[in-house]
Design an enzyme around this catalytic site. Structure first.
Site, mmCIF file in Angstrom:
data_model
loop_
_atom_site.group_PDB
_atom_site.id
_atom_site.type_symbol
_atom_site.label_atom_id
_atom_site.label_comp_id
_atom_site.label_asym_id
_atom_site.label_seq_id
_atom_site.Cartn_x
_atom_site.Cartn_y
_atom_site.Cartn_z
ATOM 1 N N LYS A 223 29.912 44.350 70.885
ATOM 2 C CA LYS A 223 31.108 45.082 70.425
ATOM 3 C C LYS A 223 30.695 46.387 69.729
ATOM 4 O O LYS A 223 31.289 47.443 69.949
ATOM 5 C CB LYS A 223 31.930 44.207 69.468
ATOM 6 C CG LYS A 223 32.577 43.039 70.182
ATOM 7 C CD LYS A 223 33.347 42.119 69.244
ATOM 8 C CE LYS A 223 33.415 40.727 69.846
ATOM 9 N NZ LYS A 223 33.930 40.690 71.223
ATOM 10 N N GLY B 180 38.773 36.911 73.299
ATOM 11 C CA GLY B 180 39.119 35.659 73.968
ATOM 12 C C GLY B 180 40.272 34.932 73.313
ATOM 13 O O GLY B 180 41.147 34.378 73.995
ATOM 14 N N ASN B 181 40.329 34.937 71.979
ATOM 15 C CA ASN B 181 41.383 34.198 71.275
ATOM 16 C C ASN B 181 42.766 34.813 71.451
ATOM 17 O O ASN B 181 43.769 34.221 71.059
ATOM 18 C CB ASN B 181 41.036 34.055 69.780
ATOM 19 C CG ASN B 181 40.861 35.395 69.098
ATOM 20 O OD1 ASN B 181 40.863 36.444 69.745
ATOM 21 N ND2 ASN B 181 40.705 35.368 67.792
ATOM 22 N N LYS C 153 23.529 34.698 81.542
ATOM 23 C CA LYS C 153 24.935 34.427 81.211
ATOM 24 C C LYS C 153 25.382 33.162 81.935
ATOM 25 O O LYS C 153 25.508 33.139 83.154
ATOM 26 C CB LYS C 153 25.776 35.627 81.655
ATOM 27 C CG LYS C 153 27.257 35.471 81.473
ATOM 28 C CD LYS C 153 27.717 35.987 80.148
ATOM 29 C CE LYS C 153 29.177 35.625 79.902
ATOM 30 N NZ LYS C 153 29.540 35.709 78.499
ATOM 31 N N LYS D 294 33.040 42.556 78.648
ATOM 32 C CA LYS D 294 34.367 43.166 78.715
ATOM 33 C C LYS D 294 34.526 44.340 77.737
ATOM 34 O O LYS D 294 35.337 45.238 77.979
ATOM 35 C CB LYS D 294 35.481 42.140 78.510
ATOM 36 C CG LYS D 294 35.662 41.639 77.109
ATOM 37 C CD LYS D 294 37.075 41.809 76.614
ATOM 38 C CE LYS D 294 37.210 41.337 75.184
ATOM 39 N NZ LYS D 294 36.058 41.239 74.326
#
Lengths: 319, 319
Positions: A282, A12-13, A130, A220
């Protein structure tokens, strides 16, 4: 030796920092920093496919849709996903095209609309968790249950005392990248493809085996592992805000993980070392990619990306 | 004989009818009707590239952005263009993929983010006249001039007595489709590409020859003619809400135009037969395509599209 293919999943960053409002200027500044790291890998001769999150951008669109819903009809979550793929894809495509041009490289960049199929029977649809879109008061949440019978509202970590309800949707497992053939052909013809943005637009098959959108958010990184599988990537590079995955995270004996085997990482994962909302997905995505046959999966930060590929920085999971 | 390539420019009613609100269901219903006509041409063996407008969708996003601007920052017009390419691209890509699957054809469909370069010196920037986004009262328009010094507000055909001001932007001439190489490679690899949506995202070169977005709206048919040029299309098919262009339009001696030469159409155009806000740009785009070397340009309605290609229905301009 054939050129290695890397799928890069941007955190995201890479597009919006947590402390920012998300103006266009802020986002473009982040995208520029990100693109510079990507171009280092292009210069070193790697073939790349890029994917990215869309949380803040989808969130903003949902807030805007709600604010404007007396004047124009809100679009469903799948269509909003398409919008964010276009918006973020545009920023990255423009920025990468500019930097690639500076380096006199001949690599056309293209962002695509990308659907990812999930199962309507995914167990997560039974207990969606979510949160998406605006915060609501208890009264607003009650009203919404009437107006939008398919919405599920949950009390979440309060933003304010009054507004502590949000819509929640499922986060089903990605099954199939629906544009896989197109992406492979694009990669084979020398294009740098940006795909599977925001985890892909979630779709399911209906009774006629037709695709239709569904209200959900796909992780993602898991969708990125699927993308890495379909393009036959050698390396899957997951970029986040820390340089390494850690065991005993936050404890006195915290230890950064470097190069390790699939079996070691799998063991740590099963021992519950990685948070379900943060490092866990992740690590799962990295493990899956190696299971699919990938050579190595890497979890590291943007500024370590080049070192990770060329000098084994970050957390590296080997076959 | 080599397969002919057709670039199809879809009119606004292909996605949203004028009398509709623009809900997702309405838009998908229109996209389905449109896609059925497109698939007829695929079945007949033509190679296709699709482009489309984005007026209503961009308008809705601008209204929503304004309504939500206390909570989240509005994005500029170029980023909104990217959003609409993702949104409309998604709907068309999904629908076409479904229908192509029904026919057992093997043609992957991909929508892309597409930038179109214009000149910052385009004369239209001196006198912008294309209205975008919400209607404002005189007071609101005065305030906006202070908050957004780069916005130009104009009094337009009133929606209501109070709200009769709108932001206007330039409609510059398209110079270059920035993803031309990628689109050609995609087409060559057998993909059905949806590109140049909404006339493309308008960009200019800055002093470092870097692309950057600019507040403008490019005519989608003129951008479509540019797209048709770069893919070396044989036929440019402009679909609108009437079956033919007419001379003496709206007069007792109104006459529908059928098959005619470039020179004839050029003469009618110069005589001022076509309205500047309606048929004029379509005729200009059609003429340009034939000038670029195209075999024929067609202006007709969606339901005449197949007959136009196979049996010379509609208005046809030959080289």
């Amino acid at each position: 030796m054939a050129r290695k293919t890397i799928v890069i999943a941007l955190g995201g960053n890479a597009i919006k920092q947590a402390n920012e409002q998300g103006t266009y200027e802020e986002q473009m500044r982040n995208v520029l920093i990100t693109s510079k790291e990507i171009v280092k890998l292009l210069k070193a001769g790697y073939r790349l496919v890029i994917t990215h999150g869309n949380g803040p951008q989808a969130g903003s669109l949902l807030i805007q849709q709600e604010a404007g819903n007396k004047e124009v009809p809100a679009q469903p979550l799948d269509a909003v996903g398409g919008m964010t793929q276009g918006q973020i894809g545009y920023m990255m495509q423009q920025c990468l095209t500019n930097l690639i041009g500076d380096e006199r490289l001949q690599i056309p960049v293209v962002s695509i609309v990308n659907q990812v199929r999930v199962s309507a029977d995914d167990p997560d649809f039974n207990n969606p968790s979510k949160p998406v879109g605006p915060f609501y008061s208890k009264d607003e949440a009650e009203q919404l249950k009437v107006i939008k019978p398919d919405w599920i509202m949950k009390e979440v970590k309060p933003q304010t005392v009054e507004k502590r309800f949000r819509r929640v949707v499922a986060s089903p497992d990605p099954i199939q990248n629906m544009e896989a053939i197109a992406i492979r052909r694009m990669l084979d013809s020398g294009l740098l493809v940006i795909a599977s943005g925001g985890g892909g637009i979630p779709v399911v098959y209906d009774e006629n085996r037709h695709l239709k959108g569904i209200a959900a958010v796909i992780d993602k990184d898991l969708a990125g592992a699927k993308l890495a599988e379909v393009v036959g990537a050698d390396i899957f590079l997951i970029l986040t805000d820390v340089s390494n995955a850690c065991i005993q995270y936050g404890k006195p004996d915290e230890k950064k993980l470097g190069v390790l085997s699939y079996d070691e990482m799998k063991k740590y994962s099963q021992e519950g070392h990685f948070g379900s909302g943060s490092m866990g997905p992740k690590v799962n995505a990295a493990l899956r990619f190696v299971e699919y046959g990938g050579e190595r999966a890497i979890i590291t930060s943007l500024d370590q990306a080049f070192e990770a590929i060329t000098k084994s920085a970050g957390t590296q999971i080997l076959k």
